[in-house]
Scaffold this active site. Structure first.
Site, PDB file in Angstrom:
ATOM      1  N   GLY A  16      -3.374  22.366 -25.436  1.00 18.90           N
ATOM      2  CA  GLY A  16      -5.044  21.933 -24.720  1.00 18.90           C
ATOM      3  C   GLY A  16      -5.144  20.765 -25.820  1.00 18.90           C
ATOM      4  O   GLY A  16      -6.743  21.072 -26.193  1.00 18.90           O
ATOM      5  N   ALA A  17      -4.324  19.340 -25.940  1.00 16.76           N
ATOM      6  CA  ALA A  17      -4.225  18.638 -27.245  1.00 16.76           C
ATOM      7  C   ALA A  17      -5.487  17.542 -27.036  1.00 16.76           C
ATOM      8  O   ALA A  17      -5.713  16.435 -27.518  1.00 16.76           O
ATOM      9  CB  ALA A  17      -3.281  18.235 -27.139  1.00 16.76           C
ATOM     10  N   VAL A  68      -1.055  25.942 -19.788  1.00 17.81           N
ATOM     11  CA  VAL A  68      -0.459  27.973 -20.208  1.00 17.81           C
ATOM     12  C   VAL A  68      -0.626  28.583 -20.068  1.00 17.81           C
ATOM     13  O   VAL A  68      -0.349  29.872 -20.932  1.00 17.81           O
ATOM     14  CB  VAL A  68      -0.984  27.493 -22.002  1.00 17.81           C
ATOM     15  CG1 VAL A  68      -0.319  26.050 -22.468  1.00 17.81           C
ATOM     16  CG2 VAL A  68      -2.678  27.556 -21.973  1.00 17.81           C
ATOM     17  N   TYR A 155     -13.998  36.944 -24.953  1.00 19.78           N
ATOM     18  CA  TYR A 155     -13.454  36.105 -26.369  1.00 19.78           C
ATOM     19  C   TYR A 155     -13.339  36.323 -27.492  1.00 19.78           C
ATOM     20  O   TYR A 155     -12.058  36.103 -28.254  1.00 19.78           O
ATOM     21  CB  TYR A 155     -14.867  35.256 -25.919  1.00 19.78           C
ATOM     22  CG  TYR A 155     -14.652  33.766 -27.229  1.00 19.78           C
ATOM     23  CD1 TYR A 155     -13.763  32.665 -26.765  1.00 19.78           C
ATOM     24  CD2 TYR A 155     -14.489  33.800 -28.414  1.00 19.78           C
ATOM     25  CE1 TYR A 155     -13.110  31.290 -27.317  1.00 19.78           C
ATOM     26  CE2 TYR A 155     -14.643  32.262 -29.424  1.00 19.78           C
ATOM     27  CZ  TYR A 155     -13.740  31.359 -29.008  1.00 19.78           C
ATOM     28  OH  TYR A 155     -13.127  30.367 -29.641  1.00 19.78           O
TER      29      TYR A 155
HETATM   30  P1  NAD Z   1     -12.654  21.878 -26.223  1.00 17.35           P
HETATM   31  O1  NAD Z   1     -12.886  22.408 -24.703  1.00 17.35           O
HETATM   32  O2  NAD Z   1     -12.549  20.519 -26.653  1.00 17.35           O
HETATM   33  O3  NAD Z   1     -11.035  22.226 -26.319  1.00 17.35           O
HETATM   34  C1  NAD Z   1     -10.482  23.120 -25.526  1.00 17.35           C
HETATM   35  C2  NAD Z   1      -9.110  22.401 -24.845  1.00 17.35           C
HETATM   36  O4  NAD Z   1      -8.387  23.893 -24.276  1.00 17.35           O
HETATM   37  C3  NAD Z   1      -9.152  21.646 -23.683  1.00 17.35           C
HETATM   38  O5  NAD Z   1      -9.182  20.506 -24.173  1.00 17.35           O
HETATM   39  C4  NAD Z   1      -8.992  22.042 -22.351  1.00 17.35           C
HETATM   40  O6  NAD Z   1      -8.675  21.626 -21.292  1.00 17.35           O
HETATM   41  C5  NAD Z   1      -7.716  22.678 -23.257  1.00 17.35           C
HETATM   42  N1  NAD Z   1      -6.859  23.939 -22.017  1.00 17.35           N
HETATM   43  C6  NAD Z   1      -8.127  24.641 -21.437  1.00 17.35           C
HETATM   44  N2  NAD Z   1      -8.042  25.943 -20.449  1.00 17.35           N
HETATM   45  C7  NAD Z   1      -6.105  25.166 -20.468  1.00 17.35           C
HETATM   46  C8  NAD Z   1      -5.005  25.622 -19.909  1.00 17.35           C
HETATM   47  N3  NAD Z   1      -5.488  27.436 -18.799  1.00 17.35           N
HETATM   48  N4  NAD Z   1      -4.058  25.040 -20.299  1.00 17.35           N
HETATM   49  C9  NAD Z   1      -4.180  23.896 -20.817  1.00 17.35           C
HETATM   50  N5  NAD Z   1      -5.018  23.800 -21.815  1.00 17.35           N
HETATM   51  C10 NAD Z   1      -5.875  23.959 -21.516  1.00 17.35           C
HETATM   52  O7  NAD Z   1     -12.731  22.674 -27.090  1.00 17.35           O
HETATM   53  P2  NAD Z   1     -12.164  23.362 -28.580  1.00 17.35           P
HETATM   54  O8  NAD Z   1     -13.086  23.385 -29.639  1.00 17.35           O
HETATM   55  O9  NAD Z   1     -11.594  21.899 -28.832  1.00 17.35           O
HETATM   56  O10 NAD Z   1     -11.703  24.382 -29.008  1.00 17.35           O
HETATM   57  C11 NAD Z   1     -10.591  24.329 -29.444  1.00 17.35           C
HETATM   58  C12 NAD Z   1      -9.641  25.663 -29.897  1.00 17.35           C
HETATM   59  O11 NAD Z   1     -10.494  25.570 -30.859  1.00 17.35           O
HETATM   60  C13 NAD Z   1      -9.730  26.627 -28.419  1.00 17.35           C
HETATM   61  O12 NAD Z   1      -8.667  27.368 -28.633  1.00 17.35           O
HETATM   62  C14 NAD Z   1     -11.286  27.417 -29.091  1.00 17.35           C
HETATM   63  O13 NAD Z   1     -11.292  29.274 -28.638  1.00 17.35           O
HETATM   64  C15 NAD Z   1     -11.330  26.961 -30.443  1.00 17.35           C
HETATM   65  N6  NAD Z   1     -12.010  27.433 -31.528  1.00 17.35           N
HETATM   66  C16 NAD Z   1     -13.319  26.256 -31.450  1.00 17.35           C
HETATM   67  C17 NAD Z   1     -14.728  27.010 -32.270  1.00 17.35           C
HETATM   68  C18 NAD Z   1     -15.157  25.622 -32.262  1.00 17.35           C
HETATM   69  O14 NAD Z   1     -15.956  25.877 -32.749  1.00 17.35           O
HETATM   70  N7  NAD Z   1     -15.327  24.788 -30.748  1.00 17.35           N
HETATM   71  C19 NAD Z   1     -14.270  28.143 -33.667  1.00 17.35           C
HETATM   72  C20 NAD Z   1     -13.111  28.220 -32.921  1.00 17.35           C
HETATM   73  C21 NAD Z   1     -12.300  28.401 -32.242  1.00 17.35           C
END
Ligand code: NAD
Length: 249
Positions: A16-17, A68, A155
């Site tokens: 998910g990069a 994934v 979640y």
């Molecule tokens: P984001 O939505 O920018 O990133 C998530 C990415 O995962 C996206 O690029 C999306 O396309 C990809 N993705 C989703 N489903 C997928 C799949 N089945 N296969 C491949 N890729 C997939 O959001 P983010 O905030 O950068 O989140 C990244 C991680 O950080 C996540 O695991 C999220 O739960 C975690 N997180 C985020 C926060 C926050 O406040 N933003 C806080 C704690 C944890």
């Protein structure tokens, strides 16, 4: 750079990069010298732009598309990528819904992407780490795994599962020089979490943390780089919390 922070000669995969925290992790790992595989799902343009940015800065990166949460797609990705030294399980989805309105389909989708995918990707890439004789797995959890949050039950449950899975991997593979750690961020400004798109109540709760602000994706990527590098060689089964003080274990 501190020598133990260098990832020169190492290969990394970030799931998910193409966006957000995953993008920042890919940039940091490449800055540290790793060759980075940018996994994405349906975001070919954003992933290609990221590769261009990394290469323009003197780094090495390439894209690999895979859902994934799909075992076959993950297996094909592992075959295409080969062995990696560093694996960052970052892909994730979130959903705000009252518990009593949460459907079985909601639960299955959240758990598939946020928890099962971590199992699938680790299962596919640990054999390569075993063949290399080393590896660092960094799983992105959430402070909500530790806090719980109303209207986010699937979640929170999935992210708590990620922490337990991380500890189990840490124990099972420590003797084979594979470390597994988790990063449990607090609120971070990304597409997933923006002050404009979340409910007013959510924003109020999330900002009621000691630092009273959202984190930047780079602030999470710094913890990921630390855990991916030899600087953290005595860390395994740990949870780092770049969270502005939301959780103080
Ligand atoms: P984001 O939505 O920018 O990133 C998530 C990415 O995962 C996206 O690029 C999306 O396309 C990809 N993705 C989703 N489903 C997928 C799949 N089945 N296969 C491949 N890729 C997939 O959001 P983010 O905030 O950068 O989140 C990244 C991680 O950080 C996540 O695991 C999220 O739960 C975690 N997180 C985020 C926060 C926050 O406040 N933003 C806080 C704690 C944890």
């Amino acid at each position: 750079m501190i020598p133990a922070l260098s990832l020169q000669g190492r290969t990394a995969l970030v799931t998910g990069a193409a966006t957000g925290i995953g993008r920042a992790c890919a940039v940091r790992l490449a800055q540290a010298g790793a060759t980075v595989w940018i996994n994405h799902l349906g975001q070919a343009d954003a992933a290609a732009a990221l590769v261009r940015d990394i290469v323009a800065a003197g780094g090495r990166a390439q894209t690999i598309e895979a859902d994934v949460s799909d075992a076959l797609a993950v297996q094909r990705m592992a075959e295409a990528v080969g062995a990696v030294d560093v694996l960052v399980n970052n892909a994730g989805v979130i959903q705000e819904k009252p518990f009593l309105d949460t459907t079985e389909a909601d639960w299955d989708r959240l758990l598939a992407v946020d928890l099962k995918a971590v199992f699938l990707v680790c299962r596919a890439f640990v054999p390569g780490m075993l063949s290399l004789g080393q590896g660092a797995i960094v799983n992105i959890a959430s402070d909500l795994a530790l806090l719980g949050r109303e209207r986010y039950a699937p979640y929170c449950a999935a992210k708590a599962g990620v922490i337990a899975l991380t500890k189990s991997l840490a124990r099972e593979f420590a003797s084979q020089h594979i470390r597994a750690n988790a990063v449990a961020p607090g609120p971070v400004a990304t597409a997933m979490v923006s002050l404009e798109h979340m409910s007013a109540e959510w924003v109020e709760k999330e900002l009621a943390i000691p630092q009273h602000r959202l984190g930047a994706p780079e602030e999470i990527a710094d913890s990921v780089l630390f855990l991916a590098s030899d600087l953290s060689r005595f860390y395994t089964g740990q949870v780092l919390g770049p969270n502005g003080g939301s959780v103080m274990p």
